[in-house]
Design an enzyme around this catalytic site. Structure first.
Site, mmCIF file in Angstrom:
data_model
loop_
_atom_site.group_PDB
_atom_site.id
_atom_site.type_symbol
_atom_site.label_atom_id
_atom_site.label_comp_id
_atom_site.label_asym_id
_atom_site.label_seq_id
_atom_site.Cartn_x
_atom_site.Cartn_y
_atom_site.Cartn_z
ATOM 1 N N LYS A 162 0.833 -1.217 0.000
ATOM 2 C CA LYS A 162 0.000 0.000 0.000
ATOM 3 C C LYS A 162 0.862 1.259 0.000
ATOM 4 C CE LYS A 162 -1.786 1.613 3.968
ATOM 5 N NZ LYS A 162 -1.498 3.028 4.250
ATOM 6 N N ASN A 163 1.814 1.332 0.932
ATOM 7 C CA ASN A 163 2.557 2.585 1.081
ATOM 8 C C ASN A 163 3.462 2.869 -0.110
ATOM 9 O OD1 ASN A 163 1.238 3.040 3.426
ATOM 10 N ND2 ASN A 163 2.942 2.522 4.785
ATOM 11 N N CYS A 192 -4.842 12.782 12.263
ATOM 12 C CA CYS A 192 -5.639 11.564 12.136
ATOM 13 C C CYS A 192 -5.618 10.857 13.468
ATOM 14 C CB CYS A 192 -5.128 10.683 11.012
ATOM 15 S SG CYS A 192 -3.559 9.953 11.385
ATOM 16 N N ARG A 243 0.376 14.568 13.056
ATOM 17 C CA ARG A 243 1.002 14.353 11.752
ATOM 18 C C ARG A 243 1.219 15.652 10.943
ATOM 19 N NH1 ARG A 243 -1.147 8.623 9.535
ATOM 20 N NH2 ARG A 243 0.923 8.554 8.656
ATOM 21 N N ASP A 296 3.950 0.284 12.237
ATOM 22 C CA ASP A 296 2.772 -0.311 11.599
ATOM 23 C C ASP A 296 2.554 -1.773 12.008
ATOM 24 O OD1 ASP A 296 2.220 2.075 10.383
ATOM 25 O OD2 ASP A 296 2.840 1.474 8.373
ATOM 26 N N ARG A 323 -8.941 0.077 4.165
ATOM 27 C CA ARG A 323 -7.950 1.018 3.626
ATOM 28 C C ARG A 323 -6.660 0.293 3.277
ATOM 29 N NH1 ARG A 323 -6.137 4.817 7.773
ATOM 30 N NH2 ARG A 323 -4.556 4.981 6.171
HETATM 31 C C1 UD1 Z 1 4.402 6.629 6.604
HETATM 32 C C2 UD1 Z 1 3.465 5.472 6.344
HETATM 33 C C3 UD1 Z 1 2.831 4.997 7.651
HETATM 34 C C4 UD1 Z 1 3.903 4.666 8.667
HETATM 35 C C5 UD1 Z 1 4.861 5.843 8.832
HETATM 36 C C6 UD1 Z 1 6.037 5.529 9.736
HETATM 37 C C7 UD1 Z 1 2.677 5.992 4.121
HETATM 38 C C8 UD1 Z 1 1.538 6.376 3.257
HETATM 39 N N1 UD1 Z 1 2.424 5.922 5.421
HETATM 40 O O1 UD1 Z 1 3.609 7.709 7.111
HETATM 41 O O2 UD1 Z 1 2.071 3.817 7.361
HETATM 42 O O3 UD1 Z 1 3.296 4.405 9.916
HETATM 43 O O4 UD1 Z 1 5.394 6.229 7.550
HETATM 44 O O5 UD1 Z 1 6.714 4.419 9.287
HETATM 45 O O6 UD1 Z 1 3.749 5.722 3.642
HETATM 46 N N2 UD1 Z 1 6.545 14.222 11.173
HETATM 47 C C9 UD1 Z 1 6.751 15.547 11.471
HETATM 48 N N3 UD1 Z 1 6.800 16.455 10.454
HETATM 49 C C10 UD1 Z 1 6.668 16.087 9.139
HETATM 50 C C11 UD1 Z 1 6.477 14.730 8.836
HETATM 51 C C12 UD1 Z 1 6.407 13.810 9.875
HETATM 52 O O7 UD1 Z 1 6.872 15.907 12.655
HETATM 53 O O8 UD1 Z 1 6.732 16.959 8.256
HETATM 54 C C13 UD1 Z 1 6.449 13.235 12.275
HETATM 55 C C14 UD1 Z 1 5.065 12.545 12.323
HETATM 56 O O9 UD1 Z 1 4.152 13.329 13.029
HETATM 57 C C15 UD1 Z 1 5.381 11.243 13.012
HETATM 58 C C16 UD1 Z 1 6.792 10.933 12.516
HETATM 59 O O10 UD1 Z 1 7.322 12.152 11.995
HETATM 60 O O11 UD1 Z 1 5.399 11.408 14.399
HETATM 61 C C17 UD1 Z 1 6.837 9.873 11.430
HETATM 62 O O12 UD1 Z 1 6.054 10.293 10.333
HETATM 63 P P1 UD1 Z 1 6.400 9.901 8.834
HETATM 64 O O13 UD1 Z 1 7.611 9.026 8.796
HETATM 65 O O14 UD1 Z 1 6.411 11.135 8.025
HETATM 66 O O15 UD1 Z 1 5.133 9.044 8.458
HETATM 67 P P2 UD1 Z 1 4.216 9.172 7.162
HETATM 68 O O16 UD1 Z 1 5.052 9.413 5.966
HETATM 69 O O17 UD1 Z 1 3.094 10.084 7.444
#
Ligand code: UD1
Length: 446
Positions: A45-46, A139, A144, A331, A423
């Protein structure tokens, strides 16, 4: 689908349109049936979500294969269509024609439904010089933010103005392209690494991302971009170098297997003491998950290059701390919690990636689990057996944890909140049923 009257004391969330079809649907699972046989793991999915965003970089048609049929992936398809992209789907094969990408404005109704659709900002900006993408919002598992995405784009010469809930980005001054930059990420965010990597493929000059995320899905996105002529090196390490090119050409690309779906089935085998086989998997991607299963007492044998077999054993507790790859994946935290509720002894689970990802604890406790939460830690005391109960899925992986718990529980469990499960898990009931589980989707009246 069968219609039943069940005694439900949980009110499904009726606020979002995304959930409306699910208000009267649940899974009925009769536990303690041993599983046997083989299950084929779907595309990731990701990866699919990031790569679909990445098709916007291409000036020719592309073909993707092994695309999983999931609600999130369909949503991303709708986002692309709204931007002017033509898509033809035939099962797992998507033919995508992004040549008519004209609209730099991603629609709020769609971006608000799927956080990952924010990832289109990098490709749109680098191809059109301007992008307007609504903030995805928080969410269930945390707030996030997208600050790391935004700072990365700014470092590459984008003007970014966040107004009325929309991120408006444009290439600064009279420069036509984003400019390569050295970017250090404060945190190895998966999404921010993807956004910056995609934006950098068509930028002028070299971009270096330090403290980059190293997840297999990052490598998949880089391989996809390179198959279209991008010049990305180092994906899968903490330093990624991207030399910008002027345009990308057509490709035919197969998405990697879903390591989280595979991990979920490994845990399903472990909790039901069933020697099931998983096919179409990549062992390398599952190393942290397999290492934890072995600590718990479950062996996982490599049957071939692309298949794994669960060799069940006596379950004993262990400690788990989630962290970015190659650490233990957040995850898989909920599914392992379900397993540890019936593993002998005490286990300490520490969630470090998301601030609010222990909401499944309350639901597992309905099934008799002995868990105490303090801050981001959950102390699990293993019990002999869970008991079936009505439960509510609170997010995607929590829903998988409840299904896994139900497979091992005494009696019947009713899992509601299936909008989360759909999802991220392709045909989960059919797959589990083919392994011998007693699981049915029912419509109910309260
Ligand atoms: C992706 C995955 C999700 C997985 C996560 C961590 C997808 C679609 N989703 O989510 O399934 O659980 O990686 O492996 O690929 N953060 C910030 N600022 C930012 C971006 C992130 O503070 O600009 C923080 C987030 O709030 C969170 C942490 O970084 O606490 C990790 O987030 P991130 O690695 O970005 O996860 P996603 O890409 O949203």
């Amino acid at each position: 689908m069968e219609v039943k009257t069940i005694n439900t004391f949980i009110q499904p969330n009726q606020s979002a349109t995304f959930t409306q079809d699910y208000n009267r649907v649940a899974l009925e699972i009769i536990g303690r049936n041993p599983l046997k046989g083989e299950v084929r793991i779907s595309g990731a999915k990701n990866s699919a979500l990031a790569i679909l965003a990445g098709t916007l970089l291409c000036s020719q048609e592309c073909r993707l294969t092994n695309v999983p049929t999931l609600k999130d992936v369909q949503f991303m398809g709708q986002v692309l269509s709204a931007l002017g992209v033509k898509i033809e789907q035939n099962q797992d094969v998507w033919d995508i024609d992004p040549r008519q990408l004209k609209d730099a404005q991603a629609p709020y109704e769609l971006v608000s439904q799927l956080r990952a659709s924010f990832f289109v900002i990098g490709p749109i900006l680098t191809r059109l010089g301007v992008a307007h993408v609504p903030l995805p919002g928080g969410c269930a598992i945390g707030s996030r933010p997208v600050d790391l995405h935004v700072r990365g784009l700014q470092a590459m010469g984008a003007d970014v103005l966040i107004e009325h809930g929309v991120v408006n980005a444009s290439v600064k001054g009279n420069k036509k392209r984003l400019q390569g930059a050295n970017i250090f990420l404060d945190y190895p965010s998966v999404g921010a690494t993807e956004t910056i990597m995609m934006a950098a493929t068509l930028a002028e000059g070299e971009t270096i991302i330090q403290n980059a995320a190293q997840e297999p899905e990052i490598v998949d996105l880089a391989n996809f971009c390179n198959s279209m002529g991008a010049k990305i090196k180092g994906a899968g390490t903490n330093t990624i170098t991207i030399e910008g090119v002027k345009s990308l050409h057509s490709t035919d690309y197969a998405i990697i297997p879903d390591r989280i779906e595979a991990g979920t089935f490994l845990v399903a085998g472990a909790i039901t003491h069933s020697p099931i086989t998983l096919t179409a998997v990549n062992h390398e991607h599952l190393i942290p998950v397999i290492a934890k299963l072995e600590e718990i007492g479950v062996k996982v044998a490599r049957e071939s290059e692309t298949s794994l077999k669960v060799l069940p054993g006596e379950l004993r507790g262990t400690d788990i701390e989630t962290s970015p790859h190659p650490g233990f994946p957040t995850d898989m935290q909920a599914q392992f919690m379900a397993l540890l509720t019936v593993s002998e002894g005490n286990s300490l689970i520490t969630e470090t990636v998301f601030e609010n990802r222990l909401r499944h604890v309350a639901e597992l406790k309905r099934m008799g689990a002995d868990i105490k939460v303090k801050g981001n830690c959950a102390m699990v005391r293993g019990i002999y057996r869970l008991s079936g109960a009505p439960v509510m899925a609170t997010d995607l992986r929590a829903s998988a944890a409840l299904v896994i718990a139900a497979l091992a529980a005494d009696g019947t469990t009713i899992v509601q909140g299936l909008q989360h499960l759909d999802r991220g898990y392709e045909n989960i009931e059919q797959k589990l049923r083919s392994l011998g589980a007693k699981i049915n989707r029912i419509q109910y009246q309260s």
